[in-house]
Design a protein around this motif. Structure first.
Motif, PDB file in Angstrom:
ATOM      1  N   GLY A  41       0.811  -1.206   0.000  1.00  0.00           N
ATOM      2  CA  GLY A  41       0.000   0.000   0.000  1.00  0.00           C
ATOM      3  C   GLY A  41       0.846   1.259   0.000  1.00  0.00           C
ATOM      4  O   GLY A  41       0.593   2.210  -0.761  1.00  0.00           O
ATOM      5  N   ALA A  94      -4.787   1.943  -0.965  1.00  0.00           N
ATOM      6  CA  ALA A  94      -4.673   1.845   0.489  1.00  0.00           C
ATOM      7  C   ALA A  94      -5.819   1.035   1.097  1.00  0.00           C
ATOM      8  O   ALA A  94      -5.624   0.271   2.050  1.00  0.00           O
ATOM      9  CB  ALA A  94      -4.638   3.242   1.108  1.00  0.00           C
ATOM     10  N   LYS A  95      -7.011   1.172   0.522  1.00  0.00           N
ATOM     11  CA  LYS A  95      -8.172   0.469   1.071  1.00  0.00           C
ATOM     12  C   LYS A  95      -8.090  -1.041   0.862  1.00  0.00           C
ATOM     13  O   LYS A  95      -8.848  -1.802   1.467  1.00  0.00           O
ATOM     14  CB  LYS A  95      -9.464   1.004   0.454  1.00  0.00           C
ATOM     15  N   GLN A  96      -7.163  -1.488   0.029  1.00  0.00           N
ATOM     16  CA  GLN A  96      -7.031  -2.908  -0.268  1.00  0.00           C
ATOM     17  C   GLN A  96      -5.996  -3.609   0.625  1.00  0.00           C
ATOM     18  O   GLN A  96      -5.892  -4.835   0.620  1.00  0.00           O
ATOM     19  CB  GLN A  96      -6.622  -3.081  -1.740  1.00  0.00           C
ATOM     20  N   VAL A  97      -5.263  -2.821   1.404  1.00  0.00           N
ATOM     21  CA  VAL A  97      -4.181  -3.376   2.224  1.00  0.00           C
ATOM     22  C   VAL A  97      -4.678  -4.449   3.188  1.00  0.00           C
ATOM     23  O   VAL A  97      -4.051  -5.494   3.352  1.00  0.00           O
ATOM     24  CB  VAL A  97      -3.463  -2.252   2.999  1.00  0.00           C
ATOM     25  N   PRO A 147      -3.167  -9.364  -0.404  1.00  0.00           N
ATOM     26  CA  PRO A 147      -2.817  -8.103  -1.060  1.00  0.00           C
ATOM     27  C   PRO A 147      -1.477  -8.180  -1.798  1.00  0.00           C
ATOM     28  O   PRO A 147      -1.308  -7.569  -2.856  1.00  0.00           O
ATOM     29  CB  PRO A 147      -2.748  -7.106   0.104  1.00  0.00           C
TER      30      PRO A 147
END
Length: 424
Positions: free
Chosen positions: A37, A44-47, A287
């Motif tokens: 991220g 960032a929201k996928q971290v 991720p």
């Protein structure tokens, strides 16, 4: 420097930390996800998206349902009854231990299965005057190959499912692993009965040797034992039948809740039974897997690997090489980490060849569970090291042949069940 190269460097660091375990595996995986991220490989929201994956919920639920079998004493009881039914002859006892180890570890913790059967095996060996060293290694191996049979039997299976989900592929079904898990288990038992047993040492152990048990039975209530057995059976049946509206994770969590509500285990024991290292390693590597795809790092590895093999290698050759690599790594490092590292690479290589990734991923997952050649490859192997009076080379002598058997069975069965180029 391109994003793909940066991602490869990050992956190399993660791999090094997995192998050396300089810091805990879960921290390595989580830090890897955060780094993806921060470096802009993924949004960032996928971290932390891995923690919200339904597979994590499924795994946690089955940890609890399985643990109730140990805490009520049902797993120990089943093991004792089956082993005693098989008699006290060396061959029949070995068969009984391997059979019950295989069946229980297919749905329960392989470490817990080995731990609850260890004192049963030692007690019978002492009474029948059979060297425990002739029985404990086959038991540990059975707990290893038994986990291959279902999705929740061993962490590498879950990792493979997670990698497929992350890549947008249709994941393996709950019992789909049985197509290879059962043949490997049968071949493993035949090998140990007719070849492996001759490679086992005969070690006379002192009568007062201490036995450590990983999971002690907290209750011996027959009512709770029946309840925990019924819950597990219903959960498995629900998953097998496929009731509309009832997903695998709903079945697992419902079973876990009922286990706690009926007193099969306490809330504290339920939390303690969840293997949080596996959960966070799985969630952290999802991720990283996605980053390998979005940055092109996975494609770079695939291009390099395919190039080394001549540019257009047979998918069977690729599958064999990845099996050997996964199996080699898992002899000395976490099988979960081995699968987490190789599954995204396997998907990228399969795509490069235009082949269905299922066969490659199944080979990686199976190989990661074939940690038979060292005492540190998997917890059951370590658990029987002391009580069995084994040395490192005992595992090498007996386990190497078993690895070869699993390799041959896998290369025969996997391409048949999961064709590289399925007809649409």
């Amino acid at each position: 420097m391109s994003q793909a190269v940066k991602c490869l460097i990050l992956l190399a660091v993660v791999a090094l930390l997995f192998v050396t375990e300089l810091i805990p595996l879960a921290i390595t995986a989580t830090a890897g996800a955060i780094s993806c991220g921060l470096l802009g490989f993924i949004p960032a929201k996928q971290v932390f998206s891995g923690l919200s994956d339904s597979t994590v919920v499924l795994f946690a639920g089955m940890f609890v349902v399985g643990a109730s079998m140990f805490y009520t004493g049902l797993a120990q009881k089943i093991g004792g009854v089956v082993v005693k039914m098989c008699g006290t002859g060396e061959n029949s006892l070995m068969f009984g231990l391997m059979m019950v180890g295989t069946v229980l570890s297919s749905c329960l913790s392989n470490t817990g299965t080995a731990a609850c059967l260890l004192p049963v095996a030692l007690g019978i060996c002492a009474a029948a005057k059979i060297p425990a060293s002739r029985q404990l290694m086959p038991l540990a191996f059975a707990c290893g190959w038994g986990g291959i049979i279902t999705m929740v039997g061993t962490p590498p299976n879950i990792i493979a499912v997670g990698a497929m989900t992350s890549a947008g592929l249709e994941p393996f079904g709950f019992f789909e692993f049985a197509w290879i898990g059962i043949p490997v288990s049968i071949a493993g038992m035949l090998y140990m009965m007719f070849v492996g047993k001759y490679l086992l040492p005969k070690v006379d152990l002192s009568a007062d040797q201490e036995i450590e048990q990983e999971i002690e039975a907290a209750s011996t209530s027959s009512t709770k034992q029946i309840i925990s057995g019924v819950i597990l059976a219903l959960v498995i049946i629900t998953m097998a039948v496929g009731i509309p509206g009832v997903s695998l994770e709903i079945a697992a969590i419902t079973g876990a809740l009922v286990c706690v509500l009926t007193g099969c285990l306490t809330e504290k024991q339920a939390y303690a039974s969840i293997d949080w290292v596996t959960i966070f390693l799985f969630a952290g590597m999802m991720p990283v897997s996605a980053a390998m795809d979005t940055t092109g790092a996975g494609a770079l590895i695939a291009d390099w690997t395919v190039g080394l093999m001549g540019g257009s290698p047979s998918p069977l050759v690729v599958t064999a090489i990845l099996f050997i690599l996964s199996c080699g790594l898992t002899q000395f490092m976490s099988n979960t980490a081995s699968a987490a590292l190789l599954c995204p690479i396997g998907i990228a290589i399969a795509k490069q060849l235009g082949a269905d990734p299922k066969a490659v991923l199944m080979a990686i997952a199976v190989a990661a569970s074939c940690a038979f050649a060292t005492p540190v490859g998997t917890p059951p192997n370590t658990l029987v090291l002391g009580p069995g009076g084994y040395k490192f080379m005992d595992y090498v002598k007996c386990g190497t042949g078993l690895v070869i058997v699993a390799f041959i069975v896998s290369l025969v069965v996997i391409p048949v069940v999961w064709p590289f180029f399925p007809a649409n």
